[in-house]
Design a protein around this motif. Structure first.
Motif, PDB file in Angstrom:
ATOM      1  N   SER A 157      -4.043   3.483  -4.463  1.00  0.00           N
ATOM      2  CA  SER A 157      -4.623   2.525  -5.408  1.00  0.00           C
ATOM      3  C   SER A 157      -3.803   1.233  -5.492  1.00  0.00           C
ATOM      4  O   SER A 157      -4.214   0.299  -6.174  1.00  0.00           O
ATOM      5  CB  SER A 157      -4.756   3.163  -6.800  1.00  0.00           C
ATOM      6  OG  SER A 157      -3.489   3.562  -7.277  1.00  0.00           O
ATOM      7  N   ASN A 158      -2.671   1.163  -4.788  1.00  0.00           N
ATOM      8  CA  ASN A 158      -1.888  -0.079  -4.737  1.00  0.00           C
ATOM      9  C   ASN A 158      -2.718  -1.187  -4.080  1.00  0.00           C
ATOM     10  O   ASN A 158      -3.663  -0.919  -3.334  1.00  0.00           O
ATOM     11  CB  ASN A 158      -0.611   0.116  -3.914  1.00  0.00           C
ATOM     12  CG  ASN A 158       0.419   0.961  -4.620  1.00  0.00           C
ATOM     13  OD1 ASN A 158       0.263   1.305  -5.774  1.00  0.00           O
ATOM     14  ND2 ASN A 158       1.468   1.305  -3.909  1.00  0.00           N
TER      15      ASN A 158
ATOM     16  N   GLY B 216      -4.095  -0.984  -0.562  1.00  0.00           N
ATOM     17  CA  GLY B 216      -4.192   0.437  -0.225  1.00  0.00           C
ATOM     18  C   GLY B 216      -2.901   0.983   0.331  1.00  0.00           C
ATOM     19  O   GLY B 216      -2.441   0.551   1.376  1.00  0.00           O
TER      20      GLY B 216
END
Length: 139
Positions: free
Chosen positions: A100-101, A104
């Motif tokens: 979720s960073n 991705g």
């Protein structure tokens, strides 16, 4: 201990699930959600040629269908494992662990690569349409 009676069905479940995910990732996500215009721009932003987006979309979709049907499962899974390891280490590794960073992270593609390696080692299991006839790499 391995349950030899249920293992072919476990491989079937893993094979079909991976196949469906590749079709959704290749055709649905790249073509319908991001559109090919958006996907080609993303590839270009990575320094890759835009035509490669079409190639990846096609082989993820065709390979996913091959997995669903059990056509040369070991070879397709091995190809996808290499594909995912390249993506992990050349696209996502700099974004950190969590997927979720921004951009991705590498947790999802790395896990998916390991699943594909396990599938390549295990074979297609029950209801495979075509099996590889290469000695030492059959079924």
């Amino acid at each position: 201990m391995i349950d030899v009676e249920k293992t072919p069905y476990a491989a079937l479940l893993l094979r079909v699930t991976c196949g469906v995910l590749f079709v959704l990732h290749g055709a649905y996500l790249k073509f319908f959600v991001f559109t090919m215009a958006g996907t080609t721009k993303f590839f270009a932003s990575l320094g890759l040629p835009e035509w490669l987006a079409w190639t990846v979309m096609l082989y993820e979709t065709i390979g996913g269908i091959a997995l669903i049907l059990g056509i040369y499962t070991r070879w397709v899974a091995l190809f996808f494992a290499v594909h995912l390891l390249v993506i992990t280490f050349f696209v996502h590794i700099g974004n950190g662990w969590v997927f979720s960073n921004k951009g991705g992270g590498y947790e999802f593609p790395l896990f998916w690569a390991i699943v594909c390696i396990a599938l390549a080692m295990m074979g297609g299991g029950a209801a495979s349409a075509v099996r590889a006839e290469t000695p030492g790499f059959a079924r």
